[in-house]
Design an enzyme around this catalytic site. Structure first.
Site, mmCIF file in Angstrom:
data_model
loop_
_atom_site.group_PDB
_atom_site.id
_atom_site.type_symbol
_atom_site.label_atom_id
_atom_site.label_comp_id
_atom_site.label_asym_id
_atom_site.label_seq_id
_atom_site.Cartn_x
_atom_site.Cartn_y
_atom_site.Cartn_z
ATOM 1 N N ALA A 28 40.394 36.246 35.921
ATOM 2 C CA ALA A 28 39.665 34.984 36.098
ATOM 3 C C ALA A 28 40.050 33.880 35.111
ATOM 4 O O ALA A 28 40.129 32.712 35.505
ATOM 5 C CB ALA A 28 38.158 35.231 36.048
ATOM 6 N N ARG B 285 29.026 43.996 36.340
ATOM 7 C CA ARG B 285 28.328 45.215 36.755
ATOM 8 C C ARG B 285 27.134 45.526 35.855
ATOM 9 O O ARG B 285 26.252 46.290 36.234
ATOM 10 C CB ARG B 285 29.296 46.395 36.799
ATOM 11 C CG ARG B 285 29.974 46.721 35.492
ATOM 12 C CD ARG B 285 30.891 47.932 35.644
ATOM 13 N NE ARG B 285 31.610 48.234 34.420
ATOM 14 C CZ ARG B 285 32.816 47.790 34.129
ATOM 15 N NH1 ARG B 285 33.444 47.001 34.994
ATOM 16 N NH2 ARG B 285 33.410 48.118 32.996
ATOM 17 N N TYR C 133 25.240 40.883 40.831
ATOM 18 C CA TYR C 133 26.038 40.197 41.847
ATOM 19 C C TYR C 133 25.150 39.496 42.877
ATOM 20 O O TYR C 133 25.437 38.377 43.312
ATOM 21 C CB TYR C 133 26.943 41.197 42.579
ATOM 22 C CG TYR C 133 27.931 41.943 41.715
ATOM 23 C CD1 TYR C 133 28.464 41.383 40.562
ATOM 24 C CD2 TYR C 133 28.348 43.224 42.076
ATOM 25 C CE1 TYR C 133 29.381 42.074 39.786
ATOM 26 C CE2 TYR C 133 29.269 43.923 41.305
ATOM 27 C CZ TYR C 133 29.774 43.346 40.163
ATOM 28 O OH TYR C 133 30.680 44.036 39.404
ATOM 29 N N LEU D 242 36.477 41.317 42.052
ATOM 30 C CA LEU D 242 36.036 42.695 41.885
ATOM 31 C C LEU D 242 37.163 43.648 42.297
ATOM 32 O O LEU D 242 38.162 43.222 42.890
ATOM 33 C CB LEU D 242 34.795 42.940 42.743
ATOM 34 C CG LEU D 242 33.558 42.103 42.395
ATOM 35 C CD1 LEU D 242 32.470 42.304 43.449
ATOM 36 C CD2 LEU D 242 33.037 42.451 41.009
ATOM 37 N N HIS E 86 35.967 43.884 47.681
ATOM 38 C CA HIS E 86 36.281 42.543 48.180
ATOM 39 C C HIS E 86 35.574 42.274 49.502
ATOM 40 O O HIS E 86 34.975 41.217 49.698
ATOM 41 C CB HIS E 86 37.792 42.377 48.348
ATOM 42 C CG HIS E 86 38.514 42.240 47.051
ATOM 43 N ND1 HIS E 86 39.887 42.137 46.963
ATOM 44 C CD2 HIS E 86 38.061 42.181 45.769
ATOM 45 C CE1 HIS E 86 40.241 42.025 45.692
ATOM 46 N NE2 HIS E 86 39.149 42.058 44.959
ATOM 47 N N LYS F 273 43.639 38.813 46.051
ATOM 48 C CA LYS F 273 44.376 39.650 46.988
ATOM 49 C C LYS F 273 44.404 41.088 46.464
ATOM 50 O O LYS F 273 44.378 41.294 45.249
ATOM 51 C CB LYS F 273 45.780 39.078 47.234
ATOM 52 C CG LYS F 273 46.576 38.724 45.969
ATOM 53 C CD LYS F 273 47.227 39.944 45.377
ATOM 54 C CE LYS F 273 47.589 39.749 43.941
ATOM 55 N NZ LYS F 273 47.562 41.019 43.199
ATOM 56 N N ARG G 75 43.263 50.662 39.905
ATOM 57 C CA ARG G 75 44.399 50.547 40.827
ATOM 58 C C ARG G 75 44.956 51.910 41.223
ATOM 59 O O ARG G 75 45.701 52.022 42.195
ATOM 60 C CB ARG G 75 45.496 49.683 40.199
ATOM 61 C CG ARG G 75 45.091 48.223 40.017
ATOM 62 C CD ARG G 75 46.051 47.482 39.111
ATOM 63 N NE ARG G 75 45.634 46.109 38.886
ATOM 64 C CZ ARG G 75 44.723 45.731 37.994
ATOM 65 N NH1 ARG G 75 44.128 46.648 37.237
ATOM 66 N NH2 ARG G 75 44.394 44.472 37.841
ATOM 67 N N ASP H 175 48.124 46.055 45.076
ATOM 68 C CA ASP H 175 48.072 45.159 43.922
ATOM 69 C C ASP H 175 49.280 44.239 43.838
ATOM 70 O O ASP H 175 49.166 43.102 43.376
ATOM 71 C CB ASP H 175 47.966 45.982 42.637
ATOM 72 C CG ASP H 175 47.511 45.145 41.459
ATOM 73 O OD1 ASP H 175 46.422 44.554 41.545
ATOM 74 O OD2 ASP H 175 48.247 45.069 40.463
#
Length: 375
Positions: free
Chosen positions: A35, A57, A78, A94, A99, A117, A187, A199
């Site tokens: 971000a 979270r 959230y 997130l 997503h 993405k 990931r 990713d």
């Protein structure tokens, strides 16, 4: 032209702009590492965007993040953020598997969404989000930020002009050095819709973008995994794709490439007579180089692109994220008819159809590799 250091300094420490009364108020879903580069720093230099607050979270994490980045509001969770009537749009960074669900909740709450993405875990989820955004007349933008940069659009225009002939083959690579993604990273977690291609999908995006077409078949795909890791998760993956009319592509990407000392971001576009090599195509604002070489032993020419024609040198530092955020805000305000920004937006080819096609292509590769699409 600015030096790489001058650009980095301005990207990391932009001059703050006075905000317009009707500036777009964006809330951050997740106290994410991306971000600051993707929205917080770019927004500082934009009069039309305000980062309104963050939800994480747990509230303690959000509070720490807000203090670090000087964000004005911390949300309980959230849900509180997506339901805040003072927030116009959501930036969803997130983990991948969240997503779809949280973008859907944001759209249902009347919020525009800029989603990292991949914007969903699979094509079915992407279609549901697109239908919802269209039904509610909201902007939904998947964050393939590099397509908004003049470097990428310059190459696409060169290919469209057929100055060097039509593209017949594209080879795209994106490899991270060991240590960037630890084995405990989300990931590498199937429950979070992880995987290298999820990713690092820039490799597939670049092929689709420069061919200005979609693959009709994945003819071969092979994945490797972390030692002892989940066999459904690709640490590295490579694939061959058929784009029809004699056009083929080969993609390779990896979250941790053994022995690699520097990140690799390379695309090679072949025509019948030339090879166009793009170095730094994922983050071209940091450094980029386009080398055009005749295949029959002719001379090569290299150039770097940091601004659009007729833009002043002062904007050389604009990052891919800065161009993307400006375009997102203009879509929300429906002011993309400005000739310059309209062209940037149109040439990016980042729209709902592209989002859906992107997820279909990712599903195609995963199924060919025997890993199955993410859920």
């Amino acid at each position: 032209m600015m030096t790489d250091k001058q650009r980095r300094d301005l990207i990391n420490n932009p001059v703050e702009s006075n905000k317009e009364p009707n500036a777009l108020r964006i809330g951050l879903l997740g106290a994410s590492n991306i971000a600051p580069n993707a929205v917080i720093r770019p927004a500082k230099s934009m009069s039309s965007v305000i980062i309104a607050g963050v939800a994480a979270r747990d509230k303690a994490r959000a509070t720490e993040y807000a203090q670090k980045w000087s964000l004005p509001k911390v949300y309980e969770d959230y849900e509180a953020l997506v339901n805040d009537p003072e927030v116009d749009a959501i930036y969803n960074a997130l983990p991948n598997s969240l997503h779809h669900s949280w973008t859907l909740r944001a759209l249902n709450s009347g919020k525009h969404v800029l989603v990292e993405k991949p914007g969903a875990s699979n094509a079915e989820q992407a279609l549901e989000l697109l239908n919802k955004a269209q039904a509610k007349n909201l902007v939904l933008l998947e964050a393939f930020h590099n397509r908004f940069h003049p470097f990428m659009q310059h190459v696409r225009e060169l290919l469209a002009s057929k100055k060097y002939g039509a593209p017949t083959r594209i080879e795209a690579q994106f490899f991270l050095v060991p240590g960037v993604c630890q084995p405990t990273d989300f990931r590498y977690d199937f429950e979070f819709a992880g995987g290298a291609l999820m990713d690092l999908g820039y490799v597939l995006s670049a092929c689709r973008y420069f061919f200005a077409a979609e693959p009709i078949e994945c003819t071969n795909a092979k994945a490797t995994h972390l030692p002892g890791g989940d066999k459904r998760i690709d640490n590295e993956i490579e694939a061959d794709l058929d784009f029809g009319n004699g056009r083929t592509a080969h993609i390779e990407c990896g979250l941790s490439k053994e022995g690699l000392k520097e990140e690799v971001q390379i695309v090679k576009v072949y025509t019948e007579s030339h090879c166009l090599t793009l170095d730094g195509y994922v983050l071209p604002h940091n450094h980029n180089a386009l080398t055009v070489m005749e295949l029959k032993g002719g001379e090569s020419v290299t150039e770097s692109i940091y601004r659009y024609p007729n833009q002043p040198e002062q904007v050389d530092w604009y990052s891919t994220y800065r161009y993307q955020l400006e375009t997102f805000a203009r879509r929300v305000f429906n002011v993309t008819k400005d000739p310059f920004w309209h062209q940037v937006d149109e040439n990016s080819a980042v729209d709902g159809d592209d989002f859906l096609s992107s997820m279909k292509s990712i599903d195609m590769v995963y199924e060919k590799a025997g890993l199955g699409k993410r859920v």
